[in-house]
Scaffold this active site. Sequence first.
Site, PDB file in Angstrom:
ATOM      1  N   ASP A 254     -23.083  -5.405  12.583  1.00  0.00           N
ATOM      2  CA  ASP A 254     -22.991  -5.138  14.014  1.00  0.00           C
ATOM      3  C   ASP A 254     -24.316  -5.364  14.743  1.00  0.00           C
ATOM      4  OD1 ASP A 254     -22.968  -3.370  16.527  1.00  0.00           O
ATOM      5  OD2 ASP A 254     -20.900  -3.142  15.850  1.00  0.00           O
TER       6      ASP A 254
ATOM      7  N   ALA B 101     -20.228  -4.463  18.315  1.00  0.00           N
ATOM      8  CA  ALA B 101     -19.789  -5.757  17.793  1.00  0.00           C
ATOM      9  C   ALA B 101     -18.576  -5.606  16.896  1.00  0.00           C
ATOM     10  CB  ALA B 101     -20.937  -6.440  17.047  1.00  0.00           C
ATOM     11  N   ASP B 102     -18.573  -4.591  16.038  1.00  0.00           N
ATOM     12  CA  ASP B 102     -17.446  -4.390  15.135  1.00  0.00           C
ATOM     13  C   ASP B 102     -16.150  -4.136  15.897  1.00  0.00           C
ATOM     14  OD1 ASP B 102     -18.966  -4.734  12.895  1.00  0.00           O
ATOM     15  OD2 ASP B 102     -18.991  -2.639  12.287  1.00  0.00           O
ATOM     16  N   ILE B 103     -16.218  -3.211  16.853  1.00  0.00           N
ATOM     17  CA  ILE B 103     -14.993  -2.771  17.531  1.00  0.00           C
ATOM     18  C   ILE B 103     -14.668  -3.652  18.738  1.00  0.00           C
ATOM     19  CG2 ILE B 103     -13.882  -0.867  18.756  1.00  0.00           C
ATOM     20  CD1 ILE B 103     -15.528   1.047  16.995  1.00  0.00           C
TER      21      ILE B 103
END
Length: 371
Positions: free
Chosen positions: A144, A168-170
């Site tokens: 992330d 970034a992940d979600i």
Amino acid sequence: MSHTSAALRPLDGLLIVDFTTLLPGPLATLFLAEAGAEVVKVERPGGEDMRAYPPFIDGVSVPFAMLNRGKASVEIDLKDPDARARLRPLLTRADVIIEQFRPGVMDRLGLGYAAIAAANPGVIYCSITGYGQTGPRADEAGHDLNYQGAAGVLALAAGATVPATLTADIAGGTMPAVTNILMALVRRGRTGAGAWLDIAMADAMFTFGVFAHGEASASGAGPKPGAWLLHGGSPRYQLYPLADGRLLAVAALEEKFWRAFTHLVGLSPTLADDRQDPAATEAAIAAWAATQSSEALRPLLKAADCCATIIATLDEALVDAHFVARGLFDHRVAIGAHETAACVVPIDPAFRSTDLVQAAPVLGAANQRYV
């Protein structure tokens, strides 16, 4: 999977095969499972990495349970050709396949989009990676923080603080995956065509810099760290320490809210006009905030209705009467004889099951059913 709720949910009847691990993909398939999809989680021998993440209840990872509530688990060695052969019938009838390997891995296993689409032309095949399937950085490892850094958004804030959210992940992985899968399903309903979706977490980080990009377009250069309106460059959009160590979040951007806030603070007309000397205005607010206790200030802020709030701790937020009343914490995960909070997902309650308690999958418990 069976559901006791009689109400039809938007994705009831859809089969999703999930090859993902950790956060972005599992959260995406959790959204889809909550809306009724049958999700089969394919795990390597011993289980995916998130199963080893603390904390644990009776030996079960709570983060894993929260992210994989209501799914089925298949434990299989993808390096074994016989195992892959047993898995193929499931893939040829899947509506959606989601994978999170580096580019080319699924192709080498004979499970890439082209191979699956040959037998299942309507399949929606979603690949989530850091930098996408193409481009010079496609094979580069990252997480992330790297994706936010690569897109320039980390440089917009002053200081070297690690972000508290996994943006970034979600917002770069989960949300675009879900959105594009649903759009692909709508198109398939109209045309019968499948799709290969290339979701790059770093790509979506540029979306989060949209206003900074506008600045760069207009002036020829992006804003300096901490200098832009929403990144610390204005007294109207700031965090101010209070006397008791709490923080006051001020977001009084519009003039009516700013007037109400500066009236509460008691700023002189000169300081209230933050166009003249923003630093002086900010210093005056900071000096005032340093004399205020959070509890005494709460009712004053509520009465002023000026987009200024005391920052809540996580413990406070979890028992906040507003969020409790909205039912955010009604859903639970069963772990043996215990229950813990389910992951809060932004899905309309009308689209979710009325089964408030569901279990996380036991590793390989669905092997006999699916492979």
